[in-house]
Design a protein around this motif. Structure first.
Motif, PDB file in Angstrom:
ATOM      1  N   THR A 100      62.089 161.897  84.758  1.00 62.45           N
ATOM      2  CA  THR A 100      61.976 160.790  83.803  1.00 62.45           C
ATOM      3  C   THR A 100      62.534 161.151  82.429  1.00 62.45           C
ATOM      4  OG1 THR A 100      59.725 161.487  83.240  1.00 62.45           O
ATOM      5  CG2 THR A 100      59.966 159.819  84.950  1.00 62.45           C
ATOM      6  N   GLU A 101      62.594 162.449  82.098  1.00 64.46           N
ATOM      7  CA  GLU A 101      63.071 162.836  80.770  1.00 64.46           C
ATOM      8  C   GLU A 101      64.568 162.583  80.598  1.00 64.46           C
ATOM      9  OE1 GLU A 101      62.130 166.949  80.263  1.00 64.46           O
ATOM     10  OE2 GLU A 101      63.909 167.660  81.323  1.00 64.46           O
ATOM     11  N   ARG A 102      65.274 162.382  81.702  1.00 67.53           N
ATOM     12  CA  ARG A 102      66.710 162.118  81.609  1.00 67.53           C
ATOM     13  C   ARG A 102      67.004 160.839  80.829  1.00 67.53           C
ATOM     14  NH1 ARG A 102      68.384 163.420  87.925  1.00 67.53           N
ATOM     15  NH2 ARG A 102      67.824 165.642  87.898  1.00 67.53           N
ATOM     16  N   GLN A 103      66.074 159.892  80.892  1.00 70.93           N
ATOM     17  CA  GLN A 103      66.279 158.622  80.188  1.00 70.93           C
ATOM     18  C   GLN A 103      65.832 158.687  78.730  1.00 70.93           C
ATOM     19  OE1 GLN A 103      63.764 155.991  82.366  1.00 70.93           O
ATOM     20  NE2 GLN A 103      64.657 156.476  84.346  1.00 70.93           N
ATOM     21  N   ALA A 104      65.255 159.815  78.347  1.00 69.01           N
ATOM     22  CA  ALA A 104      64.558 159.898  77.066  1.00 69.01           C
ATOM     23  C   ALA A 104      65.437 159.571  75.872  1.00 69.01           C
ATOM     24  CB  ALA A 104      63.954 161.293  76.896  1.00 69.01           C
ATOM     25  N   PHE A 105      66.589 160.212  75.761  1.00 64.48           N
ATOM     26  CA  PHE A 105      67.376 160.017  74.563  1.00 64.48           C
ATOM     27  C   PHE A 105      68.030 158.643  74.516  1.00 64.48           C
ATOM     28  CE2 PHE A 105      66.894 164.577  74.104  1.00 64.48           C
ATOM     29  CZ  PHE A 105      66.690 164.674  72.734  1.00 64.48           C
ATOM     30  N   THR A 106      68.290 158.072  75.689  1.00 66.98           N
ATOM     31  CA  THR A 106      68.798 156.701  75.707  1.00 66.98           C
ATOM     32  C   THR A 106      67.746 155.749  75.151  1.00 66.98           C
ATOM     33  OG1 THR A 106      70.143 157.179  77.652  1.00 66.98           O
ATOM     34  CG2 THR A 106      69.713 154.870  77.170  1.00 66.98           C
ATOM     35  N   GLU A 107      66.500 155.957  75.556  1.00 70.75           N
ATOM     36  CA  GLU A 107      65.420 155.099  75.086  1.00 70.75           C
ATOM     37  C   GLU A 107      65.150 155.319  73.591  1.00 70.75           C
ATOM     38  OE1 GLU A 107      62.134 155.981  77.601  1.00 70.75           O
ATOM     39  OE2 GLU A 107      63.016 155.029  79.378  1.00 70.75           O
ATOM     40  N   LEU A 108      65.118 156.576  73.163  1.00 69.19           N
ATOM     41  CA  LEU A 108      64.878 156.871  71.747  1.00 69.19           C
ATOM     42  C   LEU A 108      65.962 156.273  70.873  1.00 69.19           C
ATOM     43  CD1 LEU A 108      63.635 160.573  71.923  1.00 69.19           C
ATOM     44  CD2 LEU A 108      62.323 158.610  71.128  1.00 69.19           C
ATOM     45  N   LEU A 109      67.208 156.333  71.346  1.00 69.90           N
ATOM     46  CA  LEU A 109      68.314 155.738  70.597  1.00 69.90           C
ATOM     47  C   LEU A 109      68.133 154.229  70.480  1.00 69.90           C
ATOM     48  CD1 LEU A 109      71.063 156.086  69.208  1.00 69.90           C
ATOM     49  CD2 LEU A 109      72.137 155.826  71.456  1.00 69.90           C
ATOM     50  N   ALA A 110      67.707 153.596  71.580  1.00 62.67           N
ATOM     51  CA  ALA A 110      67.493 152.150  71.567  1.00 62.67           C
ATOM     52  C   ALA A 110      66.358 151.773  70.614  1.00 62.67           C
ATOM     53  CB  ALA A 110      67.171 151.657  72.985  1.00 62.67           C
ATOM     54  N   TYR A 111      65.297 152.558  70.604  1.00 59.25           N
ATOM     55  CA  TYR A 111      64.179 152.286  69.698  1.00 59.25           C
ATOM     56  C   TYR A 111      64.610 152.411  68.238  1.00 59.25           C
ATOM     57  CZ  TYR A 111      61.374 153.088  73.940  1.00 59.25           C
ATOM     58  OH  TYR A 111      60.847 153.030  75.202  1.00 59.25           O
ATOM     59  N   ALA A 112      65.339 153.471  67.944  1.00 59.29           N
ATOM     60  CA  ALA A 112      65.811 153.674  66.567  1.00 59.29           C
ATOM     61  C   ALA A 112      66.731 152.534  66.141  1.00 59.29           C
ATOM     62  CB  ALA A 112      66.534 155.016  66.455  1.00 59.29           C
ATOM     63  N   THR A 170      70.843 168.355  81.288  1.00 60.71           N
ATOM     64  CA  THR A 170      71.426 167.170  80.645  1.00 60.71           C
ATOM     65  C   THR A 170      70.654 166.800  79.386  1.00 60.71           C
ATOM     66  OG1 THR A 170      72.109 166.329  82.813  1.00 60.71           O
ATOM     67  CG2 THR A 170      72.071 164.757  80.995  1.00 60.71           C
ATOM     68  N   VAL A 171      69.328 166.892  79.455  1.00 62.21           N
ATOM     69  CA  VAL A 171      68.490 166.543  78.313  1.00 62.21           C
ATOM     70  C   VAL A 171      68.656 167.572  77.199  1.00 62.21           C
ATOM     71  CG1 VAL A 171      66.135 166.159  77.519  1.00 62.21           C
ATOM     72  CG2 VAL A 171      66.859 165.295  79.744  1.00 62.21           C
ATOM     73  N   ARG A 172      68.685 168.852  77.559  1.00 61.49           N
ATOM     74  CA  ARG A 172      68.868 169.900  76.547  1.00 61.49           C
ATOM     75  C   ARG A 172      70.218 169.744  75.851  1.00 61.49           C
ATOM     76  NH1 ARG A 172      66.923 173.211  80.826  1.00 61.49           N
ATOM     77  NH2 ARG A 172      68.978 174.202  81.013  1.00 61.49           N
ATOM     78  N   ASP A 173      71.251 169.440  76.638  1.00 63.63           N
ATOM     79  CA  ASP A 173      72.579 169.235  76.058  1.00 63.63           C
ATOM     80  C   ASP A 173      72.581 168.038  75.112  1.00 63.63           C
ATOM     81  OD1 ASP A 173      73.445 171.336  77.562  1.00 63.63           O
ATOM     82  OD2 ASP A 173      74.562 170.151  79.020  1.00 63.63           O
ATOM     83  N   ALA A 174      71.915 166.958  75.551  1.00 62.37           N
ATOM     84  CA  ALA A 174      71.870 165.740  74.730  1.00 62.37           C
ATOM     85  C   ALA A 174      71.140 166.000  73.419  1.00 62.37           C
ATOM     86  CB  ALA A 174      71.194 164.612  75.498  1.00 62.37           C
TER      87      ALA A 174
END
Length: 389
Positions: A61-73, A100-104
């Protein structure tokens, strides 16, 4: 140095969390026609400002994390006009097991200059413990010293005419460039540097004007130099008989080779050359566009100019280009600004007894920030690898 910059930024956010006040949990964000999304935790800190916290239980589930955080911001930037993503702190609580998450995360903090922190949860005797995630040294290995090598720099020069009463040379001013000319040229350089910074380029921009007695021999005595870090510089990335090579780390060569081998065979032969060519074209276009915007006028007339692409080392060592000239304020963007400003802070933070050239330093550091010679020399020095020191 870049690792210190990133870790300092992470630590500042962590310190700011001490004053964090959680305002809501499961905060619903609604947009017309869109599905409602929820922020896990939302808060505000008097030290760092808004904070959005996302909880992810597993690597899947953490793979979607930065996409979601970006959308929230982005959502908060849209409802509070003038707010930028850089002013919003995004905090991910997750295992950080996925590459992928660490790279992002590294790309967001270092490349995109975002205010982000990752915390790794663990259960210790029934107590939840959060450990700060710091990217390891491997994430910085691609930022080699030769990224600042003169051969890594791509230069766009715009030379243009004298404009009577607006941008004049020193020929009628006791060999001193008129203040209004200096102000105009610095304003143009500053405008171009702001655009390049906004577009994500790592660059330096400055203006020169030929000395009066020399300027009369030139059709265009004023020059704006925009100097870019070229990520596709051929001495670092080249190909010979299908094999990637260059003055760079073996691991980086391997990564580029892996991509190269998967490029369509019809495009493979000139793939690296096309990347560099397209980068050059984009750099020229943006500099030209911003330069043209600076010379919109009520007379609807065109300022005469010409664009050239000189070698950066040749520019700095040329008597005509850099000695018999007034070299005006220099502006840095992106990594060049980060690296240079941190180096200046380091030099002024060291005891003057520890540096042999302390007598050459201006008493205040502000003088080093806009003077062209210190910027040239310091970046050049930082660009020399250990094998050449």
């Amino acid at each position: 140095m870049l690792q210190q910059i990133v870790e300092r930024k992470i630590n500042e956010i962590i310190d700011g969390l001490e004053s964090l006040v959680l305002s809501a949990k499961e905060l619903r964000l609604k947009k017309s026609g869109d599905t409602t999304t929820r922020i896990d935790l939302f808060g505000n800190s008097e030290y760092i400002g808004l904070a959005i916290i996302e909880l992810k239980k597993s690597g899947q589930t953490e793979r979607q994390a930065f996409t979601e955080l970006l959308a929230y911001a982005n959502h908060f930037c849209s409802i509070f006009s003038g707010l930028t993503e850089h002013a919003i702190n995004t905090i991910l609580i997750a295992p950080m097991k996925t590459r992928t998450v660490r790279d992002a995360f590294v790309q967001e903090v270092l490349g995109n200059n975002k205010s982000s922190v990752a915390l790794i949860p663990s259960d210790e005797e029934g107590q939840i413990k959060l450990t700060v995630y710091y990217p390891d040294e491997s994430y910085y290995q691609w930022f080699e010293n030769n990224l600042l090598d003169d051969r890594s720099m791509y230069t766009v020069a715009i030379a243009f005419q004298e404009l009577d009463g607006c941008i004049d040379t020193d020929k009628n001013n006791n060999q001193r460039i008129p203040d209004y000319s200096k102000e105009a040229l610095n304003t143009i350089s500053n405008s171009i540097s702001h655009r390049l910074g906004f577009e994500g380029f790592h660059s330096i921009v400055y203006a020169t004007q030929s000395w009066g007695e020399i300027s009369q021999d030139f059709l265009y005595p004023n020059v704006i130099y925009a100097v870019f870090v070229n990520p596709f510089a051929s001495f670092r990335n080249s190909c010979y008989e299908g094999q990637i090579c260059g003055e760079t780390r073996e691991g980086r060569v391997y990564e580029i080779q892996s991509v190269y081998d998967q490029i369509d065979e019809s495009e493979r032969q000139f793939w690296l050359e096309s990347l560099e060519s397209n980068f050059h074209g984009l750099a020229i276009r943006i500099v030209k566009e911003e330069f043209d915007k600076c010379f919109l006028n009520t007379k609807k007339s065109k300022v005469k100019y010409e664009i050239s692409l000189p070698d950066w080392y040749d520019v700095k060592t040329s008597m005509i280009n850099s000695v018999f000239t007034h070299n005006l304020e220099i502006y840095q963007t992106g990594l060049l600004r980060k690296i240079y400003s941190n180096y200046i802070a380091y030099i002024y933070g060291v005891s003057m007894d520890e540096i042999f050239y302390s007598d050459d330093l201006p008493i205040y550091s502000y003088y080093t920030l806009r003077s062209s010679l210190p910027v040239w020399e310091i970046l050049r020095g930082l660009g020399v690898g250990h094998e050449h020191t």
